[in-house]
Design an enzyme around this catalytic site. Structure first.
Site, PDB file in Angstrom:
ATOM      1  N   CYS A  58      -8.878  -2.183   3.720  1.00  0.00           N
ATOM      2  CA  CYS A  58      -8.794  -3.343   4.619  1.00  0.00           C
ATOM      3  C   CYS A  58     -10.143  -3.745   5.187  1.00  0.00           C
ATOM      4  CB  CYS A  58      -7.897  -3.044   5.811  1.00  0.00           C
ATOM      5  SG  CYS A  58      -6.286  -2.482   5.341  1.00  0.00           S
ATOM      6  N   SER A 101      -7.422   1.876  -2.645  1.00  0.00           N
ATOM      7  CA  SER A 101      -6.211   1.097  -2.887  1.00  0.00           C
ATOM      8  C   SER A 101      -6.630  -0.252  -3.467  1.00  0.00           C
ATOM      9  CB  SER A 101      -5.474   0.883  -1.567  1.00  0.00           C
ATOM     10  OG  SER A 101      -4.599  -0.210  -1.670  1.00  0.00           O
ATOM     11  N   GLU A 131     -14.071 -12.250  -6.414  1.00  0.00           N
ATOM     12  CA  GLU A 131     -12.691 -11.863  -6.757  1.00  0.00           C
ATOM     13  C   GLU A 131     -11.681 -12.558  -5.853  1.00  0.00           C
ATOM     14  OE1 GLU A 131     -14.470  -8.417  -5.313  1.00  0.00           O
ATOM     15  OE2 GLU A 131     -15.738  -9.749  -6.489  1.00  0.00           O
ATOM     16  N   GLU A 148       2.112   1.675  -3.396  1.00  0.00           N
ATOM     17  CA  GLU A 148       1.028   2.116  -4.283  1.00  0.00           C
ATOM     18  C   GLU A 148       0.793   3.618  -4.113  1.00  0.00           C
ATOM     19  OE1 GLU A 148      -2.767   0.209  -3.610  1.00  0.00           O
ATOM     20  OE2 GLU A 148      -3.722   1.286  -5.263  1.00  0.00           O
ATOM     21  N   GLU A 164     -16.541 -10.931   2.850  1.00  0.00           N
ATOM     22  CA  GLU A 164     -15.376 -10.673   1.998  1.00  0.00           C
ATOM     23  C   GLU A 164     -14.792 -11.977   1.446  1.00  0.00           C
ATOM     24  OE1 GLU A 164     -11.720  -9.434   3.955  1.00  0.00           O
ATOM     25  OE2 GLU A 164     -11.328  -7.988   2.378  1.00  0.00           O
ATOM     26  N   GLU A 195       0.826  -1.204   0.000  1.00  0.00           N
ATOM     27  CA  GLU A 195       0.000   0.000   0.000  1.00  0.00           C
ATOM     28  C   GLU A 195       0.866   1.263   0.000  1.00  0.00           C
ATOM     29  OE1 GLU A 195      -4.128  -0.423   1.644  1.00  0.00           O
ATOM     30  OE2 GLU A 195      -3.292   0.902   3.145  1.00  0.00           O
ATOM     31  N   LYS A 211     -15.994  -9.808   7.278  1.00  0.00           N
ATOM     32  CA  LYS A 211     -14.927 -10.660   6.742  1.00  0.00           C
ATOM     33  C   LYS A 211     -15.495 -11.952   6.177  1.00  0.00           C
ATOM     34  CE  LYS A 211     -11.238  -8.194   7.351  1.00  0.00           C
ATOM     35  NZ  LYS A 211     -10.391  -7.826   6.212  1.00  0.00           N
ATOM     36  N   CYS A 230     -11.242  -1.948  14.144  1.00  0.00           N
ATOM     37  CA  CYS A 230     -11.538  -3.379  14.305  1.00  0.00           C
ATOM     38  C   CYS A 230     -11.738  -3.780  15.765  1.00  0.00           C
ATOM     39  CB  CYS A 230     -10.420  -4.215  13.720  1.00  0.00           C
ATOM     40  SG  CYS A 230     -10.057  -3.765  12.020  1.00  0.00           S
TER      41      CYS A 230
END
Lengths: 165, 576
Positions: free
Chosen positions: B299, B319, B366, B282, B361, B279, B358, B503
């Site tokens: 994230c 990102s 993908e 990037e 996710e 990151e 999560k 989190c």
């Protein structure tokens, strides 16, 4: 690449009513507390509150769709399903009840093949349950749209219903 | 604040003039039962369980919303009050399934506790019960509306704190239902799966999707090599499941996971370090090559889904880095599989997350390669607590053990991912050194720490001003995105975490959660950072080794294939 929205986004039915809706939104969206009048006018326009119309209102008012839906389902005056051209309200109040209104309602249901709260497939009639319409002197009584029909007998029903195209 | 005197249960007490009767009573050491009240949410007085008597007021008042007045005389323990509370709870129970013994919230249910507390020993009412179907359409959260007591906490958290607006009151009277529009399944709405509703729900009406049995099945399958990764925020909260206070319990956590039978116990922090390196590069690449700025962190999967539904035009700001969870899965089934001489399909990756999103996710299309998903199962901190219980593990008595190598090696920069501002701080620790080429000594960036909703900082890096912002809670993220969409956000880098506090306050964390608990977990996170010898991601020796022997260089071909992802534009009100 992300200009505009994605393919699955809002595609409004090609319908002049949605142009009129856009005008109404322009009128109401800046006003505080205007959600209910907005919904009333929308219902006047479409006969009920179609989901794409509620989505447009949510966007313009910048509130979650769930908020609009919460209001629309709270009040008995709003409908989420298309309704018939003619709304039949058979009074179920005490006076009508003792003079046989349940038989009147049964006959209407039988003639139209639908239950109270439902709409015929051709969108000609909707039967709406109603507690009392305040015309006890005419019991048993019903209203079709704005017209009152009193001192009913089951035999009279088919002739009356036919009057409403 | 002006102080006034009120009399509660015969005792004079000084309280702030803007206090409610409830807070005044708490100050006097009197515990008034509450159900719909939740610290940090707008009080509504909906459930009336907190009823008290105020002299001169005819009816009982809801103490959570009733303001104190000078000289007010309040009684919290009269026969009238006790009767009213009992009746209110009895009425709730009359329309509540008596399935406590098999409920997800058995032993951890506020309705159970209150029924006991106010002395309900029988339910004198019986009548019609609501009948609603369970909603299991979301991979993250399960709704069981028959258990709902209509307290409205989830509605407030979903609308006010997260500005997602998915859950609302529908219908009226007996038919009232807290649900998405048209009572659609959560899985077909624009719900972001953050699970904050499951955190505030006092009963079992909204819970995380329980995937414990799937993990047991994998653990007992001799053909599978089962590895587990655990997120930073889990280690500072898992102790709470066993009555301990929030503190760093990494050693016990590792020992417990090993006792459950995992073949390797790894750390998501390893790929958190990796995320930082990818990151940070990037970000530099974007700054040097005129890329889309500000760049925003990726994230937090709830945040990703929120942006996809609400601001699809802003997706190029995200990102392209996968989250640490997904980077871990992708590497476990490539890098680690190669090392072990295993086929990717022989490896089963479990992650322990503070997060319900999560779970969603891990199921995104993908997040798989050649039909093999990166991460096979995701458990929340709460579910892990239940697994320990089932396995008869006495958490408090576990010894401290170390993570396995190589994917268990990490730095302090990775641990702080668990608190709002942590990803930003970790990225700065690396980016500043990469830009200046000099060692950074002052590595604690206090401006981006803490529970404040939106934090900003401007740093001087080698003569260039770098402007950053950090938001936690999606209503705060929305404020930043509105600025960005209006062209009024001239930041270089933005960190967004879906949940309040980051989190550590995630939707899968132990209950109950309030400001104090969030602060304690946050403190523990920064303690864990200070306890580690290495505190900058690019100093992680295992990550260096990974680049040397497998990935090549940051943003290289292999990274692109395994560690980066793409996003999807989604409609505002539903799922595609």
């Amino acid at each position: 690449m992300f200009e505009g929205a994605c393919a699955c986004a809002q595609q409004l039915p090609n319908n002049g009513d949605y142009d009129r809706l856009a005008e109404l939104l322009n009128k109401y969206k800046q006003q505080k507390g205007a959600l209910i009048p907005m919904l009333q006018e929308t219902q006047k326009l479409f006969g009920y509150l179609p989901e794409p119309a509620m989505e447009q209102i949510a966007r313009a008012f910048a509130v979650p769709l769930g908020h609009i839906y919460g209001v629309a389902t709270f009040y008995a005056q709003f409908y989420l399903e298309p309704r018939g051209r003619h709304v039949i309200r058979v009074c179920q109040g005490t006076a009508c009840h003792v003079r046989g209104s349940s038989k009147i309602l049964d006959r209407v249901k039988q003639e139209l093949g639908i239950n109270a709260g439902e709409t015929t497939k051709d969108f000609r009639y909707t039967i709406e349950p109603v507690a009392c319409i305040g015309a006890c002197g005419l019991a048993p009584v019903m209203m079709i749209n704005e017209n009152t029909h009193g001192r009913l007998t089951p035999e009279m029903m088919s002739k009356i219903l036919l009057k409403y195209e | 604040m002006d102080m006034i005197t009120v009399k509660i249960d015969g005792k004079d007490i000084q309280v702030p003039a803007d206090a409610t009767v409830l807070t005044a009573a708490q100050m006097a050491g009197i515990d008034i039962p509450t159900l719909c009240y939740y610290p940090g949410l707008r009080p509504e007085g909906a459930c009336r369980v907190c009823a008290v008597e105020v002299e001169g007021v005819k009816s009982l008042v809801a103490s959570c919303v009733y303001p104190v007045t000078p000289g007010a005389v309040i009684h919290t323990n009269t026969p009238r009050v006790r009767n009213a509370r009992r009746t209110i709870v009895e009425l709730m129970l009359a329309n509540h399934p008596n399935s406590c013994l098999t409920c997800e919230r058995n032993n951890n249910c506020e309705l159970q506790q209150i029924a006991f507390k106010v002395g309900v020993r029988k339910v004198s009412f019986s009548g019609e019960r609501r009948e609603w179907l369970k909603d299991e359409t979301s991979p993250s959260v399960v709704r069981d509306p028959e258990k709902c007591i209509l307290c409205g906490r989830c509605v407030k958290v979903c609308n006010d704190i997260q500005s997602a607006g998915i859950l609302n009151y529908n219908n009226r009277g007996f038919d009232t239902l807290v649900a998405p529009v048209l009572n659609r399944g959560l899985g077909s709405t624009s719900c972001v799966a953050c699970g904050q509703c499951s955190v505030v729900c006092p009963v079992g009406a909204i819970t995380e999707k329980n995937d414990v049995d799937e993990v047991w099945r994998a653990l007992s399958d001799p053909k599978l090599h089962v590895v587990v990764q655990t997120a930073p925020a889990v280690r500072v909260a898992i102790g709470e499941e066993f009555g301990l206070t929030s503190s760093v319990e990494t050693g016990k956590l590792v020992a417990g996971l090993r006792r459950l039978g995992f073949d390797r116990v790894f750390d998501t922090d390893f790929t958190a370090d990796l995320t930082i390196i990818e990151e940070a590069h990037e970000l530099l690449h974007r700054i040097q090559n005129g890329g889309t700025l500000p760049m925003i962190t990726s994230c937090s999967p709830g945040w990703i889904k929120f942006l996809e539904h609400n601001y699809p035009a802003l997706l190029p700001h995200l990102s392209t880095c996968k989250s640490p969870q997904q980077m871990f899965g992708a590497l476990a089934k490539s890098y680690y599989a190669d090392k072990m001489g295993l086929k990717p399909e022989e490896i089963y990756v479990v992650s322990i997350m503070p997060c319900t999103a999560k779970k969603y996710e891990a199921k995104r299309p993908e997040m798989s390669r050649d039909g093999i998903v990166d991460v096979d199962a995701v458990l929340t901190t709460r579910e892990l607590g239940r697994m320990f219980e089932e396995a008869g593990i006495d958490f408090a008595k576990l010894p401290d053990e170390e993570f396995d190598e190589p994917m268990g090696i990490s730095t302090g920069a990775a641990v702080i991912f668990g608190a709002s501002g942590g990803v930003m701080e970790a990225a700065l620790r690396t980016a500043v050194e990469v830009i200046t080429g000099k060692e950074l000594h002052d590595i604690e960036f206090a401006q981006v720490r803490g529970l404040e909703g939106i934090k900003e900082a401007t740093l001087d890096v080698a003569g260039q001003k770098v402007k950053v912002a950090v938001a936690n809670g999606l209503a705060n993220a929305r404020k930043l995105m509105d600025l960005l969409a209006a062209g009024q956000a001239d930041y270089h880098f933005i960190e967004i975490m879906s949940c309040p506090g980051g989190c550590i306050g995630g939707g899968g964390q132990p209950l109950p959660v309030d400001m104090e608990v969030r602060l304690a977990r946050m403190k523990a996170i920064y303690q864990a950072d200070r306890d580690l010898p290495l505190r900058k991601s690019h100093e992680n020796p295992a990550v260096k080794e990974l680049y040397k022997t497998f990935l090549g260089k940051p943003l290289g071909h292999k990274s692109h294939e395994l560690l980066h992802t793409s996003y999807t534009c989604r409609p505002l009100f539903k799922e595609c």
